[in-house]
Design a protein around this motif. Structure first.
Motif, PDB file in Angstrom:
ATOM      1  N   THR A 113       0.846  -1.200   0.000  1.00 46.68           N
ATOM      2  CA  THR A 113       0.000   0.000   0.000  1.00 46.68           C
ATOM      3  C   THR A 113       0.878   1.246   0.000  1.00 46.68           C
ATOM      4  O   THR A 113       0.688   2.157  -0.819  1.00 46.68           O
ATOM      5  CB  THR A 113      -0.934  -0.001   1.228  1.00 46.68           C
ATOM      6  OG1 THR A 113      -1.863  -1.081   1.103  1.00 46.68           O
ATOM      7  CG2 THR A 113      -1.704   1.300   1.344  1.00 46.68           C
ATOM      8  N   LYS A 114       1.844   1.291   0.898  1.00 45.18           N
ATOM      9  CA  LYS A 114       2.705   2.474   1.051  1.00 45.18           C
ATOM     10  C   LYS A 114       3.613   2.694  -0.156  1.00 45.18           C
ATOM     11  O   LYS A 114       3.711   3.816  -0.669  1.00 45.18           O
ATOM     12  CB  LYS A 114       3.565   2.306   2.315  1.00 45.18           C
ATOM     13  CG  LYS A 114       4.571   3.418   2.538  1.00 45.18           C
ATOM     14  CD  LYS A 114       5.383   3.170   3.798  1.00 45.18           C
ATOM     15  CE  LYS A 114       6.394   4.287   4.035  1.00 45.18           C
ATOM     16  NZ  LYS A 114       7.015   4.157   5.357  1.00 45.18           N
ATOM     17  N   LYS A 115       4.278   1.641  -0.600  1.00 47.44           N
ATOM     18  CA  LYS A 115       5.332   1.803  -1.600  1.00 47.44           C
ATOM     19  C   LYS A 115       4.853   1.720  -3.049  1.00 47.44           C
ATOM     20  O   LYS A 115       5.516   2.256  -3.933  1.00 47.44           O
ATOM     21  CB  LYS A 115       6.418   0.752  -1.368  1.00 47.44           C
ATOM     22  CG  LYS A 115       7.129   0.927  -0.046  1.00 47.44           C
ATOM     23  CD  LYS A 115       8.197  -0.113   0.132  1.00 47.44           C
ATOM     24  CE  LYS A 115       8.956   0.107   1.428  1.00 47.44           C
ATOM     25  NZ  LYS A 115      10.098  -0.798   1.536  1.00 47.44           N
ATOM     26  N   LEU A 116       3.741   1.048  -3.283  1.00 47.51           N
ATOM     27  CA  LEU A 116       3.267   0.855  -4.653  1.00 47.51           C
ATOM     28  C   LEU A 116       1.928   1.534  -4.916  1.00 47.51           C
ATOM     29  O   LEU A 116       1.800   2.331  -5.835  1.00 47.51           O
ATOM     30  CB  LEU A 116       3.149  -0.646  -4.964  1.00 47.51           C
ATOM     31  CG  LEU A 116       2.515  -1.008  -6.314  1.00 47.51           C
ATOM     32  CD1 LEU A 116       3.407  -0.575  -7.460  1.00 47.51           C
ATOM     33  CD2 LEU A 116       2.224  -2.503  -6.373  1.00 47.51           C
ATOM     34  N   LEU A 117       0.934   1.219  -4.095  1.00 44.38           N
ATOM     35  CA  LEU A 117      -0.429   1.639  -4.417  1.00 44.38           C
ATOM     36  C   LEU A 117      -0.714   3.109  -4.112  1.00 44.38           C
ATOM     37  O   LEU A 117      -1.309   3.799  -4.943  1.00 44.38           O
ATOM     38  CB  LEU A 117      -1.430   0.720  -3.715  1.00 44.38           C
ATOM     39  CG  LEU A 117      -1.316  -0.758  -4.122  1.00 44.38           C
ATOM     40  CD1 LEU A 117      -2.248  -1.620  -3.288  1.00 44.38           C
ATOM     41  CD2 LEU A 117      -1.564  -0.939  -5.612  1.00 44.38           C
ATOM     42  N   LEU A 118      -0.320   3.609  -2.946  1.00 47.31           N
ATOM     43  CA  LEU A 118      -0.597   5.016  -2.634  1.00 47.31           C
ATOM     44  C   LEU A 118       0.096   5.989  -3.584  1.00 47.31           C
ATOM     45  O   LEU A 118      -0.495   7.009  -3.932  1.00 47.31           O
ATOM     46  CB  LEU A 118      -0.270   5.332  -1.170  1.00 47.31           C
ATOM     47  CG  LEU A 118      -1.316   4.815  -0.176  1.00 47.31           C
ATOM     48  CD1 LEU A 118      -0.815   4.952   1.258  1.00 47.31           C
ATOM     49  CD2 LEU A 118      -2.653   5.517  -0.356  1.00 47.31           C
ATOM     50  N   PRO A 119       1.309   5.708  -4.060  1.00 47.90           N
ATOM     51  CA  PRO A 119       1.893   6.597  -5.057  1.00 47.90           C
ATOM     52  C   PRO A 119       1.153   6.587  -6.407  1.00 47.90           C
ATOM     53  O   PRO A 119       1.286   7.515  -7.194  1.00 47.90           O
ATOM     54  CB  PRO A 119       3.324   6.070  -5.233  1.00 47.90           C
ATOM     55  CG  PRO A 119       3.631   5.401  -3.940  1.00 47.90           C
ATOM     56  CD  PRO A 119       2.313   4.780  -3.514  1.00 47.90           C
ATOM     57  N   MET A 120       0.358   5.558  -6.656  1.00 46.03           N
ATOM     58  CA  MET A 120      -0.337   5.442  -7.945  1.00 46.03           C
ATOM     59  C   MET A 120      -1.831   5.751  -7.878  1.00 46.03           C
ATOM     60  O   MET A 120      -2.415   6.166  -8.873  1.00 46.03           O
ATOM     61  CB  MET A 120      -0.150   4.021  -8.507  1.00 46.03           C
ATOM     62  CG  MET A 120       1.293   3.671  -8.817  1.00 46.03           C
ATOM     63  SD  MET A 120       1.450   2.013  -9.513  1.00 46.03           S
ATOM     64  CE  MET A 120       0.795   2.301 -11.167  1.00 46.03           C
ATOM     65  N   ILE A 141       2.651   3.274   7.540  1.00 44.02           N
ATOM     66  CA  ILE A 141       2.455   4.075   6.329  1.00 44.02           C
ATOM     67  C   ILE A 141       2.806   5.531   6.598  1.00 44.02           C
ATOM     68  O   ILE A 141       3.456   6.181   5.789  1.00 44.02           O
ATOM     69  CB  ILE A 141       1.017   3.926   5.800  1.00 44.02           C
ATOM     70  CG1 ILE A 141       0.808   2.491   5.308  1.00 44.02           C
ATOM     71  CG2 ILE A 141       0.729   4.936   4.683  1.00 44.02           C
ATOM     72  CD1 ILE A 141      -0.641   2.131   5.021  1.00 44.02           C
ATOM     73  N   GLY A 142       2.407   6.043   7.751  1.00 38.85           N
ATOM     74  CA  GLY A 142       2.735   7.414   8.132  1.00 38.85           C
ATOM     75  C   GLY A 142       1.860   8.448   7.432  1.00 38.85           C
ATOM     76  O   GLY A 142       1.251   8.185   6.408  1.00 38.85           O
ATOM     77  N   GLU A 143       1.817   9.614   8.033  1.00 37.24           N
ATOM     78  CA  GLU A 143       1.072  10.732   7.445  1.00 37.24           C
ATOM     79  C   GLU A 143       1.985  11.488   6.480  1.00 37.24           C
ATOM     80  O   GLU A 143       3.193  11.462   6.651  1.00 37.24           O
ATOM     81  CB  GLU A 143       0.559  11.664   8.558  1.00 37.24           C
ATOM     82  CG  GLU A 143      -0.520  11.052   9.438  1.00 37.24           C
ATOM     83  CD  GLU A 143      -1.791  10.653   8.701  1.00 37.24           C
ATOM     84  OE1 GLU A 143      -2.031  11.143   7.561  1.00 37.24           O
ATOM     85  OE2 GLU A 143      -2.535   9.841   9.227  1.00 37.24           O
ATOM     86  N   PRO A 144       1.448  12.095   5.469  1.00 35.64           N
ATOM     87  CA  PRO A 144       0.026  12.286   5.187  1.00 35.64           C
ATOM     88  C   PRO A 144      -0.605  11.117   4.433  1.00 35.64           C
ATOM     89  O   PRO A 144      -1.817  11.076   4.254  1.00 35.64           O
ATOM     90  CB  PRO A 144       0.014  13.552   4.329  1.00 35.64           C
ATOM     91  CG  PRO A 144       1.297  13.490   3.570  1.00 35.64           C
ATOM     92  CD  PRO A 144       2.295  12.849   4.520  1.00 35.64           C
ATOM     93  N   SER A 147      -3.706   8.989   5.686  1.00 30.37           N
ATOM     94  CA  SER A 147      -5.051   9.577   5.594  1.00 30.37           C
ATOM     95  C   SER A 147      -5.720   9.248   4.260  1.00 30.37           C
ATOM     96  O   SER A 147      -6.924   9.418   4.125  1.00 30.37           O
ATOM     97  CB  SER A 147      -4.991  11.089   5.801  1.00 30.37           C
ATOM     98  OG  SER A 147      -4.245  11.682   4.754  1.00 30.37           O
ATOM     99  N   ARG A 148      -4.972   8.742   3.298  1.00 30.36           N
ATOM    100  CA  ARG A 148      -5.538   8.344   2.000  1.00 30.36           C
ATOM    101  C   ARG A 148      -5.914   6.867   1.960  1.00 30.36           C
ATOM    102  O   ARG A 148      -6.390   6.369   0.950  1.00 30.36           O
ATOM    103  CB  ARG A 148      -4.559   8.687   0.882  1.00 30.36           C
ATOM    104  CG  ARG A 148      -4.389  10.203   0.749  1.00 30.36           C
ATOM    105  CD  ARG A 148      -3.504  10.636  -0.405  1.00 30.36           C
ATOM    106  NE  ARG A 148      -3.379   9.701  -1.492  1.00 30.36           N
ATOM    107  CZ  ARG A 148      -2.209   9.158  -1.883  1.00 30.36           C
ATOM    108  NH1 ARG A 148      -1.078   9.449  -1.258  1.00 30.36           N
ATOM    109  NH2 ARG A 148      -2.182   8.323  -2.897  1.00 30.36           N
ATOM    110  N   VAL A 149      -5.693   6.173   3.070  1.00 34.72           N
ATOM    111  CA  VAL A 149      -6.187   4.798   3.166  1.00 34.72           C
ATOM    112  C   VAL A 149      -7.664   4.892   3.475  1.00 34.72           C
ATOM    113  O   VAL A 149      -8.077   5.550   4.423  1.00 34.72           O
ATOM    114  CB  VAL A 149      -5.436   4.003   4.262  1.00 34.72           C
ATOM    115  CG1 VAL A 149      -6.095   2.646   4.494  1.00 34.72           C
ATOM    116  CG2 VAL A 149      -3.972   3.847   3.887  1.00 34.72           C
TER     117      VAL A 149
END
Length: 159
Positions: A113-120, A141-144, A147-149
């Motif tokens: 989620t952190k390294k692949l999906l949230l950046p995309m 995952i850390g902020e910010p 907050s997008r999860v």
């Protein structure tokens, strides 16, 4: 000979009448070994045992990147970059210009989620059967970005 289709909508040539086909189907069904139902029950039992064993195993794993990678931390960068190339190409082929939402099944602490999906993707939902992994995910995952999860649930993603 008449033409009909099977369940996959592929043409099947039948020699004879529909009654002949029905009779053949009845005979074929009668020829099925009695233990076929037992084989299905056994397969379902083995599948249930597989998932139970997996849940027991993951319950003992540390909620860290090393735990998620099973000691193969060195593969992290290769796995993420390969997956990014795959998703980028798949989105291009599908004609997607904007990636709104993804679901990370078996999300663990949120490494993918952190390294692949949230950046995309704008939002990522997480589903994970092991509750202590999800409990650690927001911190990991850390902020910010955390907050997008979107939805984060203790759930099994099974086929």
């Amino acid at each position: 000979p008449s033409m009909t289709t099977d369940l996959a909508n592929k043409p099947v040539q039948l020699n004879g009448t529909s009654k002949d086909a029905a009779d053949k189907t009845s005979k074929d069904a009668a020829a099925v070994p009695e233990n076929k139902a037992n084989n299905c029950d056994e397969a379902q039992q083995q599948e249930a045992e597989f998932y139970t064993d997996a849940e027991r195993y993951w319950a003992t794993v540390e909620a860290t990147e090393a735990g998620m990678m099973g000691g193969n931390d060195s593969l992290d960068e290769i796995e993420i970059s390969s997956s990014r190339m795959f998703l980028t190409r798949a989105a291009e082929l599908a004609g997607l210009r904007q990636l709104n939402r993804a679901l990370d099944c078996g999300s663990g602490i949120g490494r993918v989620t952190k390294k692949l999906l949230l950046p995309m993707f704008a939002t990522v939902d997480m589903a994970e059967v092991t509750s202590h992994f999800l409990a650690k995910s927001r911190e990991y995952i850390g902020e910010p970005d955390a907050s997008r999860v979107g939805d984060s649930s203790t759930a099994a993603c099974r086929t």
